[in-house]
Scaffold this motif. Structure first.
Motif, PDB file in Angstrom:
ATOM      1  N   GLU A 162       0.489  -1.297   0.007  1.00 48.65           N
ATOM      2  CA  GLU A 162       0.106  -0.112  -0.107  1.00 48.65           C
ATOM      3  C   GLU A 162       0.784   1.208   0.056  1.00 48.65           C
ATOM      4  O   GLU A 162       1.866   1.405   0.591  1.00 48.65           O
ATOM      5  CB  GLU A 162      -0.879   0.225   1.157  1.00 48.65           C
ATOM      6  N   CYS A 163       0.268   2.350  -0.692  1.00 51.12           N
ATOM      7  CA  CYS A 163       1.015   3.587  -0.843  1.00 51.12           C
ATOM      8  C   CYS A 163       0.360   4.418   0.396  1.00 51.12           C
ATOM      9  O   CYS A 163      -0.484   4.023   1.268  1.00 51.12           O
ATOM     10  CB  CYS A 163       0.910   4.338  -1.928  1.00 51.12           C
ATOM     11  N   VAL A 164       0.661   5.656   0.616  1.00 55.38           N
ATOM     12  CA  VAL A 164       0.244   6.549   1.876  1.00 55.38           C
ATOM     13  C   VAL A 164      -1.155   6.678   1.658  1.00 55.38           C
ATOM     14  O   VAL A 164      -1.990   6.963   2.849  1.00 55.38           O
ATOM     15  CB  VAL A 164       0.820   7.799   1.743  1.00 55.38           C
ATOM     16  N   PRO A 221      -7.551   4.525 -11.182  1.00 57.45           N
ATOM     17  CA  PRO A 221      -6.211   4.927 -10.789  1.00 57.45           C
ATOM     18  C   PRO A 221      -5.991   5.564  -9.268  1.00 57.45           C
ATOM     19  O   PRO A 221      -7.088   5.788  -8.862  1.00 57.45           O
ATOM     20  CB  PRO A 221      -5.831   6.132 -11.799  1.00 57.45           C
ATOM     21  N   CYS A 222      -4.783   5.546  -8.917  1.00 58.92           N
ATOM     22  CA  CYS A 222      -4.800   6.030  -7.247  1.00 58.92           C
ATOM     23  C   CYS A 222      -4.123   7.574  -7.481  1.00 58.92           C
ATOM     24  O   CYS A 222      -3.201   7.875  -8.211  1.00 58.92           O
ATOM     25  CB  CYS A 222      -3.684   4.948  -6.750  1.00 58.92           C
ATOM     26  N   LYS A 223      -4.713   8.139  -6.260  1.00 54.92           N
ATOM     27  CA  LYS A 223      -4.178   9.605  -6.159  1.00 54.92           C
ATOM     28  C   LYS A 223      -2.695   9.764  -5.995  1.00 54.92           C
ATOM     29  O   LYS A 223      -2.261  11.053  -5.973  1.00 54.92           O
ATOM     30  CB  LYS A 223      -5.035  10.147  -4.902  1.00 54.92           C
ATOM     31  N   CYS A 224      -1.978   8.950  -5.814  1.00 62.68           N
ATOM     32  CA  CYS A 224      -0.569   8.792  -5.518  1.00 62.68           C
ATOM     33  C   CYS A 224       0.415   9.138  -6.633  1.00 62.68           C
ATOM     34  O   CYS A 224       1.443   9.260  -6.638  1.00 62.68           O
ATOM     35  CB  CYS A 224       0.009   7.678  -4.573  1.00 62.68           C
ATOM     36  N   GLY A 225      -0.342   8.735  -7.717  1.00 65.78           N
ATOM     37  CA  GLY A 225       0.147   8.686  -9.194  1.00 65.78           C
ATOM     38  C   GLY A 225       0.927   7.848  -9.695  1.00 65.78           C
ATOM     39  O   GLY A 225       1.328   7.896 -10.979  1.00 65.78           O
ATOM     40  N   ARG A 226       0.668   6.546  -8.947  1.00 64.09           N
ATOM     41  CA  ARG A 226       1.331   5.513  -9.512  1.00 64.09           C
ATOM     42  C   ARG A 226       0.487   4.586 -10.222  1.00 64.09           C
ATOM     43  O   ARG A 226      -0.845   4.902 -10.198  1.00 64.09           O
ATOM     44  CB  ARG A 226       1.818   4.333  -8.309  1.00 64.09           C
ATOM     45  N   THR A 227       1.116   4.324 -11.279  1.00 66.38           N
ATOM     46  CA  THR A 227       0.033   3.864 -12.493  1.00 66.38           C
ATOM     47  C   THR A 227      -0.016   2.198 -12.405  1.00 66.38           C
ATOM     48  O   THR A 227      -0.815   1.364 -12.992  1.00 66.38           O
ATOM     49  CB  THR A 227       0.727   3.911 -14.091  1.00 66.38           C
ATOM     50  N   LEU A 236      -3.467  -2.619  -2.615  1.00 65.77           N
ATOM     51  CA  LEU A 236      -1.931  -2.519  -2.583  1.00 65.77           C
ATOM     52  C   LEU A 236      -1.396  -2.511  -4.083  1.00 65.77           C
ATOM     53  O   LEU A 236      -1.924  -3.422  -5.100  1.00 65.77           O
ATOM     54  CB  LEU A 236      -1.514  -3.918  -2.096  1.00 65.77           C
ATOM     55  N   HIS A 237      -0.680  -1.561  -4.349  1.00 69.95           N
ATOM     56  CA  HIS A 237      -0.072  -1.322  -5.656  1.00 69.95           C
ATOM     57  C   HIS A 237       0.913  -2.937  -5.997  1.00 69.95           C
ATOM     58  O   HIS A 237       1.554  -2.975  -5.125  1.00 69.95           O
ATOM     59  CB  HIS A 237       0.859  -0.154  -6.035  1.00 69.95           C
ATOM     60  N   LEU A 238       0.157  -3.444  -7.238  1.00 70.40           N
ATOM     61  CA  LEU A 238       1.152  -4.555  -7.466  1.00 70.40           C
ATOM     62  C   LEU A 238       2.390  -4.096  -8.504  1.00 70.40           C
ATOM     63  O   LEU A 238       1.882  -3.543  -9.624  1.00 70.40           O
ATOM     64  CB  LEU A 238       0.329  -5.695  -7.912  1.00 70.40           C
TER      65      LEU A 238
END
Ligand SMILES: [Zn+2]
Lengths: 144, 436
Positions: free
Chosen positions: B250-252, B312-318, B257-259
């Motif tokens: 998981e990001c902040v 998409p996630c707010k953290c910018g990770r794709t 969970l970003h795989l």
């Protein structure tokens, strides 16, 4: 040598009754009993009128049970006698694993059932007899 | 929000770029796989004789699934692509029988796995100034060492505490001002229940974060941990076969969970049909490892049930986010973070002559922790009439189980015929832990 029937029983309601129920159906008389409590299980120990028949009957029911040789010692029911018996055993280097006793009325005869560690390898019977105690066999126990 | 990246280019790369990278790496993994006894038979059977036979990512689906049983049958070296002189590390995990599964890492593989772990740690906002108390077990299990390497690479101060000895754990937290824990959720809750006994208050400690994983847990459990310790708890996903923790993290935003898709190709399938399920639907997670060459593993059926988020996630990770694990498509048990199969337990107890026909495996909650109880029947004909025999038998069963499943369960001996019989649909596993 006297025989005692040892039965593995779970510690839960109704288990002992299942055993006495089985034995009364085949006409076995229970002369004495004791229970060795080990927490989640116990060992029921029976002196019965016909140990071999009782063993077979319980085994048929699927019980985990075994016949064990025990020392059945007759001691007059008077102060100091158990102490005297135990002293003889201690002096003879003989260890008791478990024991129970009962007194027969009206002749005030005490019977002590002793499980001895490695009984077959000891001279426990001679030691006890030599000290003046009577050691009872199965037939004598049955005829008490 | 404090959004930090370990490798921003890759973490925020557009989908096309990630897919391109996956295809290149898949071809390279195929080249390694063709050097293993296992895949050198399997791949040609579906017409793949060289990396050039893979033209698009869709070609991956020509490859049959690899099952845990394949690993067992090819133990220990059937999936090894290099000479052992190239291998710098192995790890094992429990198999469905006494044969474990093993993974091999070359120096390059270990470097890549460490980098992915470092990326995961960084995604939570943890960094050089943090102090990590790593409370997963070290050794053959991947959980301890793989996290350790990743945290060192980021530059955290690592306390390699491993599991157990709760009092010492709390002392370490206190003495070294631990800010981050890596721990199973049940153990963390257990620690909380012990703090008063040790005379320690949550406010005395310097904890800020916990990485929780290795066992399924609910959102409620996470919230409870966060409230009790006043920390942020981040879910971690991994499995030994894929190098351990750090497959997804998981990001902040703590919103699943970003795989890491440049390192793993994820497919979600219907466990019954093997077909892909539509995006966003729950199914079994199937993973292809793109960063391990010493022991390639493609389309591995994890038996974990989860789904992928499409938004998409707010953290910018794709990289897509995997949900928390919702269950298993097999009968694997997870007891305080340790994986085991009922068949492992059966194999041990049925070999012991004094044990009768039936057994039962019970799992319950004992406070925050799990408790495993193995119930077996005494075989009537082997009973000698002595309590000592029973007690010795119980400790023998306990020791032999510990050798197989690594934890020592409570052993209960029952009367012959008193447990549910083998015939029919006997319930072998009774798990009374609350459902997630
Ligand atoms: Zn994110």
């Amino acid at each position: 040598m006297a025989k005692q029937l040892h039965i593995f029983v779970e510690n839960k309601p109704g288990r002992l009754r299942a055993i006495t129920d089985n034995l009364q159906k085949v006409g076995i008389n229970i002369r004495a009993f004791a229970i060795q409590d080990r927490g989640d299980y116990g060992l029921m120990k029976l002196i019965v009128s016909n140990p071999e028949q009782a063993h077979l009957s319980l085994a048929d029911m699927g019980c985990a049970c075994a016949l064990k040789d025990v020392l059945a010692v007759s001691i007059p029911d008077r102060p100091g006698n158990l102490h005297r018996l135990l002293s003889v055993l201690v002096d003879g280097g003989i260890n008791i694993v478990d024991a129970h006793g009962f007194v027969l009325q009206p002749n005030q005869q005490g019977i002590c059932i002793l499980e001895i560690e490695n009984l077959a390898q000891t001279n426990a019977e001679q030691v006890v007899r030599k000290a003046g105690f009577d050691v009872l066999g199965n037939d004598q126990l049955n005829n008490l | 929000m404090d959004i930090r990246y370990w490798n921003k280019d890759v973490e925020t790369a557009d989908v096309q770029k990630i897919r391109h990278l996956q295809l290149q790496r898949l071809k390279s993994i195929i080249a390694s796989a063709l050097k293993t006894p296992f895949y050198s038979r399997r791949l040609p059977s579906v017409g793949i004789n060289s990396p050039d036979d893979i033209k698009t990512l869709d070609d991956l689906r020509r490859i049959p699934f690899t099952m845990k049983d394949d690993l067992r049958q090819n133990y220990p070296k059937g999936l090894l692509s290099v000479d052992t002189s190239e291998v710098v590390r192995i790890h094992t995990s429990s198999g469905t029988t006494g044969i474990p599964t093993v993974i091999y890492l070359s120096a390059k593989d270990l470097d890549a796995a460490t980098d992915i772990m470092a990326r995961s740690i960084t995604a939570t906002g943890a960094g050089r100034t943090d102090i990590l108390q790593n409370m997963m077990s070290y050794g053959l299990f991947t959980g301890g060492l793989c996290m350790h390497y990743g945290a060192e690479r980021v530059g955290l101060m690592v306390i390699p505490a491993a599991g157990g000895n709760t009092k010492r754990q709390v002392s370490l937290m206190n003495d070294f001002r631990t800010t981050v824990l890596h721990i199973t959720p049940s153990y963390l809750l257990h620690i909380h229940s012990k703090l008063a006994e040790y005379g320690v208050k949550v406010g005395d400690l310097a904890l800020k974060k916990a990485f929780i994983g290795a066992e399924p847990h609910s959102e409620g459990t996470r919230r409870k941990i966060e409230e009790l310790f006043k920390i942020d708890a981040y879910n971690s996903y991994g499995l030994s076969e894929m190098n351990g923790p750090g497959v997804a993290f998981e990001c902040v935003y703590k919103n699943d969970l970003h795989l890491w898709e440049d390192a793993y190709i994820v497919e979600i399938i219907n466990p019954k049909t093997g077909q892909l399920v539509p995006d966003g639907q729950e199914g079994e997670v199937v993973l292809t490892n793109l960063i391990r060459h010493a022991m390639p593993l493609m389309r591995y059926r994890t038996r974990d049930l989860a789904f992928l988020h499409i938004e998409p996630c707010k953290c910018g990770r794709t990289h897509r986010r995997l949900s928390r694990i919702l269950g298993r498509s097999d009968d694997m048990l997870i007891i305080n973070g340790v994986n085991m199969f009922p068949s492992q337990i059966e194999e041990v107890v049925m070999k012991i002559p004094e044990v009768g026909n039936n057994y039962q495996i019970c799992v319950e909650k004992d406070g925050a922790l799990d408790r495993l109880i193995v119930k077996v029947e005494l075989y009537s004909k082997m009973f000698l009439g002595e309590a000592k025999q029973i007690d010795n038998l119980k400790s023998k069963i306990g020791e032999e189980l510990k050798a197989s499943i690594t934890i020592k369960p409570a052993i209960e001996l029952h009367e012959p015929g008193s447990l549910p019989a083998f015939e029919g649909k006997a319930v072998r596993v009774v798990d009374t832990r609350p459902k997630l």
